[in-house]
Scaffold this motif. Structure first.
Motif, PDB file in Angstrom:
ATOM      1  N   LEU A  89      58.904 -94.687  21.917  1.00 45.80           N
ATOM      2  CA  LEU A  89      58.953 -93.256  22.148  1.00 45.80           C
ATOM      3  C   LEU A  89      57.940 -92.833  23.208  1.00 45.80           C
ATOM      4  O   LEU A  89      58.127 -91.829  23.882  1.00 45.80           O
ATOM      5  CB  LEU A  89      58.713 -92.501  20.838  1.00 45.80           C
ATOM      6  N   VAL A  90      56.874 -93.629  23.374  1.00 49.73           N
ATOM      7  CA  VAL A  90      55.871 -93.349  24.401  1.00 49.73           C
ATOM      8  C   VAL A  90      56.326 -94.008  25.696  1.00 49.73           C
ATOM      9  O   VAL A  90      56.477 -95.233  25.766  1.00 49.73           O
ATOM     10  CB  VAL A  90      54.481 -93.890  23.985  1.00 49.73           C
ATOM     11  N   ASN A  91      56.550 -93.201  26.725  1.00 48.36           N
ATOM     12  CA  ASN A  91      57.037 -93.702  28.010  1.00 48.36           C
ATOM     13  C   ASN A  91      55.856 -94.192  28.862  1.00 48.36           C
ATOM     14  O   ASN A  91      55.193 -93.417  29.538  1.00 48.36           O
ATOM     15  CB  ASN A  91      57.806 -92.605  28.747  1.00 48.36           C
ATOM     16  N   ARG A  92      55.631 -95.500  28.816  1.00 52.26           N
ATOM     17  CA  ARG A  92      54.502 -96.086  29.528  1.00 52.26           C
ATOM     18  C   ARG A  92      54.780 -96.299  31.021  1.00 52.26           C
ATOM     19  O   ARG A  92      53.938 -96.823  31.737  1.00 52.26           O
ATOM     20  CB  ARG A  92      54.106 -97.393  28.854  1.00 52.26           C
ATOM     21  N   SER A 126      55.817 -93.568  32.804  1.00 54.22           N
ATOM     22  CA  SER A 126      55.842 -92.198  33.319  1.00 54.22           C
ATOM     23  C   SER A 126      54.612 -91.855  34.153  1.00 54.22           C
ATOM     24  O   SER A 126      53.564 -92.494  34.058  1.00 54.22           O
ATOM     25  CB  SER A 126      55.937 -91.215  32.148  1.00 54.22           C
ATOM     26  N   LEU A 127      54.759 -90.811  34.949  1.00 50.69           N
ATOM     27  CA  LEU A 127      53.621 -90.297  35.712  1.00 50.69           C
ATOM     28  C   LEU A 127      52.536 -89.801  34.770  1.00 50.69           C
ATOM     29  O   LEU A 127      51.342 -89.952  35.055  1.00 50.69           O
ATOM     30  CB  LEU A 127      54.071 -89.154  36.631  1.00 50.69           C
ATOM     31  N   THR A 128      52.941 -89.228  33.641  1.00 52.09           N
ATOM     32  CA  THR A 128      51.965 -88.748  32.664  1.00 52.09           C
ATOM     33  C   THR A 128      51.105 -89.908  32.170  1.00 52.09           C
ATOM     34  O   THR A 128      49.880 -89.801  32.113  1.00 52.09           O
ATOM     35  CB  THR A 128      52.683 -88.073  31.478  1.00 52.09           C
ATOM     36  N   TRP A 129      51.737 -91.027  31.819  1.00 53.79           N
ATOM     37  CA  TRP A 129      51.010 -92.209  31.342  1.00 53.79           C
ATOM     38  C   TRP A 129      50.040 -92.705  32.415  1.00 53.79           C
ATOM     39  O   TRP A 129      48.877 -93.006  32.128  1.00 53.79           O
ATOM     40  CB  TRP A 129      51.999 -93.304  30.952  1.00 53.79           C
ATOM     41  N   ARG A 130      50.518 -92.786  33.643  1.00 54.92           N
ATOM     42  CA  ARG A 130      49.673 -93.312  34.722  1.00 54.92           C
ATOM     43  C   ARG A 130      48.466 -92.433  34.996  1.00 54.92           C
ATOM     44  O   ARG A 130      47.435 -92.920  35.464  1.00 54.92           O
ATOM     45  CB  ARG A 130      50.503 -93.507  35.989  1.00 54.92           C
ATOM     46  N   ALA A 131      48.573 -91.147  34.681  1.00 59.89           N
ATOM     47  CA  ALA A 131      47.462 -90.228  34.907  1.00 59.89           C
ATOM     48  C   ALA A 131      46.464 -90.202  33.745  1.00 59.89           C
ATOM     49  O   ALA A 131      45.398 -89.605  33.867  1.00 59.89           O
ATOM     50  CB  ALA A 131      48.001 -88.823  35.141  1.00 59.89           C
ATOM     51  N   MET A 132      46.787 -90.873  32.656  1.00 54.99           N
ATOM     52  CA  MET A 132      45.922 -90.852  31.473  1.00 54.99           C
ATOM     53  C   MET A 132      44.764 -91.827  31.604  1.00 54.99           C
ATOM     54  O   MET A 132      44.899 -92.886  32.218  1.00 54.99           O
ATOM     55  CB  MET A 132      46.741 -91.175  30.214  1.00 54.99           C
ATOM     56  N   ALA A 172      44.391 -95.282  24.437  1.00 56.61           N
ATOM     57  CA  ALA A 172      44.017 -96.023  23.224  1.00 56.61           C
ATOM     58  C   ALA A 172      44.343 -95.240  21.952  1.00 56.61           C
ATOM     59  O   ALA A 172      44.265 -95.791  20.853  1.00 56.61           O
ATOM     60  CB  ALA A 172      42.529 -96.361  23.268  1.00 56.61           C
ATOM     61  N   GLN A 173      44.743 -93.992  22.091  1.00 56.61           N
ATOM     62  CA  GLN A 173      45.073 -93.168  20.927  1.00 56.61           C
ATOM     63  C   GLN A 173      46.361 -93.657  20.267  1.00 56.61           C
ATOM     64  O   GLN A 173      47.138 -94.406  20.858  1.00 56.61           O
ATOM     65  CB  GLN A 173      45.240 -91.700  21.333  1.00 56.61           C
ATOM     66  N   THR A 174      46.601 -93.159  19.068  1.00 56.19           N
ATOM     67  CA  THR A 174      47.850 -93.483  18.380  1.00 56.19           C
ATOM     68  C   THR A 174      49.014 -92.798  19.103  1.00 56.19           C
ATOM     69  O   THR A 174      48.808 -91.779  19.777  1.00 56.19           O
ATOM     70  CB  THR A 174      47.831 -92.974  16.925  1.00 56.19           C
ATOM     71  N   PRO A 175      50.222 -93.319  18.956  1.00 54.84           N
ATOM     72  CA  PRO A 175      51.374 -92.636  19.563  1.00 54.84           C
ATOM     73  C   PRO A 175      51.458 -91.172  19.118  1.00 54.84           C
ATOM     74  O   PRO A 175      51.746 -90.296  19.942  1.00 54.84           O
ATOM     75  CB  PRO A 175      52.573 -93.449  19.071  1.00 54.84           C
ATOM     76  N   LEU A 176      51.181 -90.887  17.854  1.00 52.48           N
ATOM     77  CA  LEU A 176      51.238 -89.518  17.363  1.00 52.48           C
ATOM     78  C   LEU A 176      50.260 -88.623  18.129  1.00 52.48           C
ATOM     79  O   LEU A 176      50.640 -87.553  18.615  1.00 52.48           O
ATOM     80  CB  LEU A 176      50.936 -89.468  15.862  1.00 52.48           C
ATOM     81  N   ALA A 177      49.022 -89.067  18.275  1.00 54.76           N
ATOM     82  CA  ALA A 177      48.010 -88.263  18.973  1.00 54.76           C
ATOM     83  C   ALA A 177      48.386 -88.066  20.441  1.00 54.76           C
ATOM     84  O   ALA A 177      48.234 -86.969  20.988  1.00 54.76           O
ATOM     85  CB  ALA A 177      46.643 -88.926  18.854  1.00 54.76           C
ATOM     86  N   MET A 178      48.894 -89.125  21.077  1.00 54.71           N
ATOM     87  CA  MET A 178      49.277 -89.011  22.487  1.00 54.71           C
ATOM     88  C   MET A 178      50.419 -88.025  22.675  1.00 54.71           C
ATOM     89  O   MET A 178      50.390 -87.189  23.583  1.00 54.71           O
ATOM     90  CB  MET A 178      49.688 -90.386  23.045  1.00 54.71           C
ATOM     91  N   LYS A 186      59.545 -90.585  25.911  1.00 54.21           N
ATOM     92  CA  LYS A 186      60.709 -91.142  26.617  1.00 54.21           C
ATOM     93  C   LYS A 186      61.883 -90.229  26.307  1.00 54.21           C
ATOM     94  O   LYS A 186      62.078 -89.819  25.176  1.00 54.21           O
ATOM     95  CB  LYS A 186      60.983 -92.561  26.131  1.00 54.21           C
ATOM     96  N   ARG A 187      62.657 -89.924  27.353  1.00 53.93           N
ATOM     97  CA  ARG A 187      63.700 -88.925  27.195  1.00 53.93           C
ATOM     98  C   ARG A 187      65.040 -89.434  27.723  1.00 53.93           C
ATOM     99  O   ARG A 187      65.048 -90.214  28.652  1.00 53.93           O
ATOM    100  CB  ARG A 187      63.329 -87.648  27.967  1.00 53.93           C
ATOM    101  N   PRO A 188      66.085 -88.868  27.166  1.00 55.45           N
ATOM    102  CA  PRO A 188      66.154 -88.040  25.964  1.00 55.45           C
ATOM    103  C   PRO A 188      66.115 -88.888  24.698  1.00 55.45           C
ATOM    104  O   PRO A 188      66.472 -90.069  24.720  1.00 55.45           O
ATOM    105  CB  PRO A 188      67.512 -87.359  26.102  1.00 55.45           C
TER     106      PRO A 188
END
Length: 114
Positions: A56-59, A61-67, A73-79, A88-90
């Motif tokens: 479900l976490v899109n690794r 993505s631009l969002t991921w690369r900017a993190m 290192a956070q949990t998927p829920l926290a991220m 990841k969509r849809p």
């Protein structure tokens, strides 16, 4: 009764827009939820993570690369709570089917021309 499904994503995401248009053309009735405009609760995110796991976490993505490394290192829920655009969509829920992304396999599973 017609074919219906629920889609989670971002309204401005071109992939989500394409998926919605193709599904509607194929006769699907869509219940869409923009996770940025209408955030999911903790329990809703947990259910999505239970359905899709870490995918479900899109690794990619631009969002991921900017993190930062600390954010990654956070949990998927926290991220996902902090950055819904990281999803990841849809994410498609149709009966017992749980489908992620808009790939040829997802299209075939829903009877849409791939």
């Amino acid at each position: 009764m017609g074919k219906s499904l629920r889609i989670y994503g971002l309204g401005h995401c071109s992939t989500v827009q394409k998926a919605r248009a193709e599904l509607e053309s194929a006769g699907w009735s869509i219940d869409f939820r923009d996770v940025a405009k209408e955030p999911l609760s903790d329990s809703e995110w947990q259910a999505m993570i239970a359905d899709f796991g870490d995918k479900l976490v899109n690794r990619a993505s631009l969002t991921w690369r900017a993190m930062s490394e600390a954010e990654r290192a956070q949990t998927p829920l926290a991220m996902l709570q902090a950055k819904p655009s990281l999803m990841k969509r849809p994410a498609i829920l149709q009966g017992d089917n749980r489908l992620l992304g808009w790939t040829a396999n997802v299209k075939r599973a829903l009877g849409v021309a791939a």
